[in-house]
Design a protein around this motif. Sequence first.
Motif, PDB file in Angstrom:
ATOM      1  N   LYS A 132     102.336 122.160 143.338  1.00 25.05           N
ATOM      2  CA  LYS A 132     102.472 123.316 144.230  1.00 25.05           C
ATOM      3  C   LYS A 132     101.410 124.360 143.890  1.00 25.05           C
ATOM      4  O   LYS A 132     101.139 124.640 142.726  1.00 25.05           O
ATOM      5  N   ASP A 133     100.828 124.920 144.951  1.00 20.81           N
ATOM      6  CA  ASP A 133      99.795 125.938 144.777  1.00 20.81           C
ATOM      7  C   ASP A 133      99.852 126.857 145.993  1.00 20.81           C
ATOM      8  O   ASP A 133      99.441 126.463 147.093  1.00 20.81           O
ATOM      9  N   ILE A 134     100.343 128.063 145.800  1.00 27.46           N
ATOM     10  CA  ILE A 134     100.522 128.980 146.935  1.00 27.46           C
ATOM     11  C   ILE A 134      99.206 129.554 147.450  1.00 27.46           C
ATOM     12  O   ILE A 134      99.190 130.213 148.484  1.00 27.46           O
ATOM     13  N   THR A 135      98.107 129.279 146.773  1.00 25.72           N
ATOM     14  CA  THR A 135      96.810 129.771 147.252  1.00 25.72           C
ATOM     15  C   THR A 135      96.150 128.805 148.230  1.00 25.72           C
ATOM     16  O   THR A 135      95.111 129.119 148.795  1.00 25.72           O
ATOM     17  N   LEU A 136      96.719 127.625 148.428  1.00 23.21           N
ATOM     18  CA  LEU A 136      96.124 126.638 149.327  1.00 23.21           C
ATOM     19  C   LEU A 136      96.342 127.016 150.785  1.00 23.21           C
ATOM     20  O   LEU A 136      97.392 127.525 151.159  1.00 23.21           O
ATOM     21  N   LEU A 137      95.362 126.731 151.595  1.00 21.35           N
ATOM     22  CA  LEU A 137      95.411 127.044 153.012  1.00 21.35           C
ATOM     23  C   LEU A 137      96.171 125.948 153.771  1.00 21.35           C
ATOM     24  O   LEU A 137      95.781 124.773 153.725  1.00 21.35           O
ATOM     25  N   PHE A 138      97.269 126.312 154.426  1.00 19.94           N
ATOM     26  CA  PHE A 138      98.029 125.441 155.326  1.00 19.94           C
ATOM     27  C   PHE A 138      98.640 124.207 154.680  1.00 19.94           C
ATOM     28  O   PHE A 138      98.949 123.233 155.376  1.00 19.94           O
ATOM     29  N   LYS A 139      98.813 124.213 153.375  1.00 20.99           N
ATOM     30  CA  LYS A 139      99.492 123.108 152.699  1.00 20.99           C
ATOM     31  C   LYS A 139     100.156 123.652 151.449  1.00 20.99           C
ATOM     32  O   LYS A 139      99.790 124.711 150.959  1.00 20.99           O
ATOM     33  N   GLY A 140     101.130 122.894 150.932  1.00 25.15           N
ATOM     34  CA  GLY A 140     101.918 123.400 149.822  1.00 25.15           C
ATOM     35  C   GLY A 140     101.536 122.874 148.458  1.00 25.15           C
ATOM     36  O   GLY A 140     101.767 123.534 147.450  1.00 25.15           O
ATOM     37  N   SER A 141     100.956 121.670 148.405  1.00 24.07           N
ATOM     38  CA  SER A 141     100.583 121.102 147.107  1.00 24.07           C
ATOM     39  C   SER A 141      99.187 120.474 147.198  1.00 24.07           C
ATOM     40  O   SER A 141      98.747 120.062 148.276  1.00 24.07           O
ATOM     41  N   SER A 142      98.529 120.417 146.054  1.00 26.55           N
ATOM     42  CA  SER A 142      97.110 120.038 146.040  1.00 26.55           C
ATOM     43  C   SER A 142      96.855 118.576 146.388  1.00 26.55           C
ATOM     44  O   SER A 142      95.717 118.215 146.675  1.00 26.55           O
ATOM     45  N   ASN A 143      97.860 117.736 146.382  1.00 35.05           N
ATOM     46  CA  ASN A 143      97.665 116.338 146.782  1.00 35.05           C
ATOM     47  C   ASN A 143      97.563 116.176 148.297  1.00 35.05           C
ATOM     48  O   ASN A 143      97.054 115.169 148.788  1.00 35.05           O
ATOM     49  N   GLN A 144      98.055 117.156 149.037  1.00 39.85           N
ATOM     50  CA  GLN A 144      98.027 117.068 150.492  1.00 39.85           C
ATOM     51  C   GLN A 144      96.619 117.340 151.004  1.00 39.85           C
ATOM     52  O   GLN A 144      95.849 118.082 150.392  1.00 39.85           O
ATOM     53  N   ARG A 145      96.296 116.723 152.148  1.00 39.65           N
ATOM     54  CA  ARG A 145      94.952 116.861 152.717  1.00 39.65           C
ATOM     55  C   ARG A 145      95.041 117.372 154.145  1.00 39.65           C
ATOM     56  O   ARG A 145      95.936 116.979 154.891  1.00 39.65           O
ATOM     57  N   LEU A 146      94.113 118.218 154.515  1.00 42.26           N
ATOM     58  CA  LEU A 146      93.953 118.652 155.895  1.00 42.26           C
ATOM     59  C   LEU A 146      92.829 117.797 156.466  1.00 42.26           C
ATOM     60  O   LEU A 146      91.652 118.023 156.178  1.00 42.26           O
ATOM     61  N   ILE A 147      93.210 116.817 157.254  1.00 45.75           N
ATOM     62  CA  ILE A 147      92.253 115.827 157.739  1.00 45.75           C
ATOM     63  C   ILE A 147      91.797 116.172 159.151  1.00 45.75           C
ATOM     64  O   ILE A 147      92.620 116.408 160.032  1.00 45.75           O
ATOM     65  N   ASP A 148      90.497 116.223 159.343  1.00 43.16           N
ATOM     66  CA  ASP A 148      89.916 116.370 160.672  1.00 43.16           C
ATOM     67  C   ASP A 148      90.028 114.990 161.323  1.00 43.16           C
ATOM     68  O   ASP A 148      89.230 114.089 161.048  1.00 43.16           O
ATOM     69  N   VAL A 149      91.051 114.814 162.138  1.00 41.82           N
ATOM     70  CA  VAL A 149      91.395 113.484 162.645  1.00 41.82           C
ATOM     71  C   VAL A 149      90.291 112.890 163.500  1.00 41.82           C
ATOM     72  O   VAL A 149      89.895 111.732 163.297  1.00 41.82           O
ATOM     73  N   GLN A 150      89.769 113.633 164.446  1.00 38.51           N
ATOM     74  CA  GLN A 150      88.762 113.058 165.345  1.00 38.51           C
ATOM     75  C   GLN A 150      87.467 112.723 164.611  1.00 38.51           C
ATOM     76  O   GLN A 150      86.852 111.685 164.864  1.00 38.51           O
ATOM     77  N   ALA A 151      87.056 113.563 163.673  1.00 41.51           N
ATOM     78  CA  ALA A 151      85.861 113.258 162.879  1.00 41.51           C
ATOM     79  C   ALA A 151      86.099 112.042 161.991  1.00 41.51           C
ATOM     80  O   ALA A 151      85.210 111.211 161.813  1.00 41.51           O
TER      81      ALA A 151
END
Length: 170
Positions: A132-151
């Motif tokens: 968990k990391d409350i400084t991350l943008l739009f996610k709660g834990s550092s293992n999660q990824r914000l994936i640009d799906v179309q790219a």
Amino acid sequence: MNFHKITTNDIANGRGVRVVLWVSGCNHRCKECHNPQTWDINSGIPFTENDYTTLYRALNKPYIDGITFSGGDPLHPNNRETVYNISTQLKKDLPSKTQWLYTGYSWEDIYNLPIMNNLDVLVDGEFKIDLKDITLLFKGSSNQRLIDVQATIKNNNEIILWQDKNICFK
């Protein structure tokens, strides 16, 4: 498919001002999940045509950037068809609105689902309390990824991470 609520004017679950559809059902059951009330697939209320109309009206405002599918897990096997149908209809009705989706599944397990053709950003991976990391943008834990799906799709499914070009990090 059941859902718990539709949130309008949300700024925490994706870029810009968004409408969020909170669906029922999640098999991941992440420790310290912020929405455990949505885990039960039978909780909430059935999604109907009237609810689609509510979504459409909320999204069809000039200051709304798009929709976010969250929950629960929109990609729970019992939700996939309905979420795909909603996403596809919104893509036709409101093509300029972005679509984000939060799931506990990893890209590698779901990249071939038809809904990926509609999504702009996928936030993948289970929430991990030890990461968990409350400084991350739009996610709660550092293992999660914000994936640009179309790219990522254009890059033969080699993951391209989404970056907000309007935020300057120091």
